[in-house]
Design a protein around this motif. Structure first.
Motif, mmCIF file in Angstrom:
data_model
loop_
_atom_site.group_PDB
_atom_site.id
_atom_site.type_symbol
_atom_site.label_atom_id
_atom_site.label_comp_id
_atom_site.label_asym_id
_atom_site.label_seq_id
_atom_site.Cartn_x
_atom_site.Cartn_y
_atom_site.Cartn_z
ATOM 1 N N LEU A 74 9.955 -86.378 71.569
ATOM 2 C CA LEU A 74 11.131 -85.883 70.862
ATOM 3 C C LEU A 74 12.134 -87.001 70.600
ATOM 4 C CD1 LEU A 74 11.847 -82.649 72.982
ATOM 5 C CD2 LEU A 74 10.316 -82.894 71.025
ATOM 6 N N SER A 133 17.218 -81.737 71.700
ATOM 7 C CA SER A 133 16.840 -82.586 70.571
ATOM 8 C C SER A 133 17.230 -81.957 69.240
ATOM 9 C CB SER A 133 15.334 -82.863 70.595
ATOM 10 O OG SER A 133 14.982 -83.640 71.722
ATOM 11 N N CYS A 150 5.874 -81.599 70.417
ATOM 12 C CA CYS A 150 6.041 -80.889 71.682
ATOM 13 C C CYS A 150 4.677 -80.729 72.359
ATOM 14 C CB CYS A 150 6.648 -79.519 71.449
ATOM 15 S SG CYS A 150 8.246 -79.533 70.601
ATOM 16 N N LEU A 153 8.923 -84.032 65.526
ATOM 17 C CA LEU A 153 9.164 -83.605 66.901
ATOM 18 C C LEU A 153 7.843 -83.086 67.454
ATOM 19 C CD1 LEU A 153 12.540 -81.671 66.450
ATOM 20 C CD2 LEU A 153 12.240 -83.850 67.635
ATOM 21 N N LEU A 177 13.719 -79.221 74.095
ATOM 22 C CA LEU A 177 13.614 -79.111 72.642
ATOM 23 C C LEU A 177 14.962 -78.748 72.035
ATOM 24 C CD1 LEU A 177 12.088 -79.012 69.980
ATOM 25 C CD2 LEU A 177 11.391 -76.673 70.539
#
Length: 330
Positions: free
Chosen positions: A253, A275, A264, A262, A272
Motif C-alpha cells: 500500500l 492508505s 492487498c 493498492l 487499507l
C-alpha cells in the motif's frame, strides 16, 4: 481552511521545536500547519533544518562560514541538469535561529563530504523538489528515485567517493543500482538508510520516518540502534521512541503514488483505510472495532474511491455511511 491566528515566524517555530512555546503558541502553530499543504511543507522543511543541524552539531566541529559559502555556491551553480532551487526563507537574527540556519547550510555539504569521501572544491550538488506532483529522478549511478509530492532530494553531481550519499525530505521510492563496493546511503530526519542495491520506500512526515523494503536487504540506523530489513518488512522511527521493532507488512500500500496500485494481501481493513485516507484525501473511519482487523486480498488500480468502497462493502457485508464529517464503515 485559512489561518487567521497569530503570525508564525522563525523564532516561534524554534520555540515550538525546543518545547518552549506557550500553550497558546502551540495551538496557533498546529492550526497554522493544518491550514494548508503549503504551511505543512514549510514546517517540514524548517523541522528538517533543525533536526539535521542538531545531528551535525553533535557529531562534528565545523567551519560554518566556509561551508556556508561553499554550499551556496554549489547550489546556485550546478549547471543545466540542476533543478531550480526553491526560495529559501530568510531567517531572523535571533541567536538560536541563526545557529539553525547556519547549520542547515552546513549539514548537507558536511554529510556529503565527511571522512574525505569527496574533494570539497570540485563536487557540485543537485537539489530536486517535486512540488505538488510526483517526480522521477535518475541519479548518476543509474538508480531511479520516484518522489512523492512535496519532497526534496539532494545528491552530488557525481558519485566519486567510497559511498553514494543522498539526503531527502518527504517520501520517495528508491530502485538502487547494485554496487557492493560503494554503499548507497540516505540521510533523512536523523535516520540513516544503507543499502548496496535494492528497492524500498522511505517516508518522513510529521517527525516520523518509515522504511519499507520491497527487494533486497536494507539497514536502518538511528543513534546507537540499527536493524536489517528484509523484503516485506518495515520499521518506524519516531522522535519519542526512536527506532522501533521491525514488523511484517501485508500487501503493498506504501507506494501508490508511484504505481497507482493498492495491492492487498490479507491486509487488515484498518491499514487499507489509512492508505485510502492518504491517497484520496478522504476522512474514513471504522465505526465498528470488530471489523478493524478483517483481512482483504485484492488489487485496486486507478479506481475511484466510490468503486473501492463498493468492493469493501461487498467483501465484508458492511455498511458505508456518508455524512458531513466523513465516511463511516460499520
Amino acid at each position: 481552511m485559512s489561518y487567521t491566528g497569530m503570525p508564525i515566524d522563525d523564532d516561534l517555530l524554534v520555540k515550538y521545536l525546543v518545547g518552549e512555546a506557550t500553550p497558546a503558541e502551540v495551538e496557533a502553530i498546529q492550526n497554522w500547519i493544518a491550514a494548508s499543504p503549503a504551511n505543512r511543507q514549510e514546517y517540514d522543511n524548517f523541522k528538517l533544518i533543525w533536526d539535521e543541524s542538531q545531528y551535525i552539531a553533535s557529531t562534528k566541529n565545523l567551519d560554518e562560514d566556509a561551508s556556508y559559502f561553499r554550499l551556496q555556491k554549489r547550489l546556485n551553480n550546478t549547471g543545466p541538469a540542476t533543478a531550480k532551487p526553491a526560495p529559501v526563507r530568510k531567517m531572523k537574527a535571533s541567536w538560536w535561529v541563526g545557529i539553525a540556519a547556519s547549520l542547515l547550510l552546513v549539514c548537507t555539504v558536511t554529510w556529503l563530504t565527511i571522512s574525505h569521501y569527496y574533494d570539497n572544491r570540485n563536487i557540485a550538488f543537485i537539489k530536486v523538489e517535486s512540488e505538488a506532483k510526483t517526480r522521477e529522478q535518475t541519479l548518476p549511478d543509474g538508480s531511479i528515485v520516484t518522489m512523492n509530492s512535496h519532497s526534496t532530494l539532494i545528491y552530488p553531481e557525481k558519485f566519486t567517493g567510497k559511498i553514494r550519499p543522498v539526503t531527502m525530505l518527504g517520501e520517495a521510492f528508491f530502485k538502487v543500482t547494485p554496487d557492493k563496493t560503494k554503499p548507497f546511503i540516505i540521510r533523512v530526519n536523523g535516520v540513516t538508510v544503507r543499502v548496496v542495491g535494492t528497492s524500498f520506500n522511505v517516508k518522513s512526515r510529521d517527525g516520523k520516518t518509515q522504511v519499507i523494503v520491497e527487494t533486497g536487504i536494507v539497514n536502518v540506523s538511528e543513534k546507537n540502534k540499527n536493524v536489517n530489513l528484509n523484503p516485506g518488512e518495515k520499521v518506524l522511527v519516531t522522535g519519542k521512541d526512536g527506532l522501533q521493532a521491525k514488523e511484517s507488512i501485508k500487501g503493498r500500500l506504501y507506494n501508490y503514488y508511484a504505481t497507482h496500485e493498492l495491492l492487498c494481501d490479507e491486509t487488515p481493513l484498518n491499514e487499507l483505510v489509512g492508505s485510502l485516507n492518504e491517497v484520496y484525501g478522504a476522512h474514513i473511519v471504522i465505526g465498528n472495532k470488530a471489523i478493524a482487523n478483517l483481512p482483504i486480498t485484492t488489487v485496486f488500480k486507478d479506481q475511484s474511491l466510490d468503486q473501492v468502497l463498493v468492493v469493501i462493502s461487498e467483501t465484508f457485508k458492511i455498511k458505508v455511511e456518508r455524512g458531513k464529517k466523513g465516511i463511516v464503515l460499520k
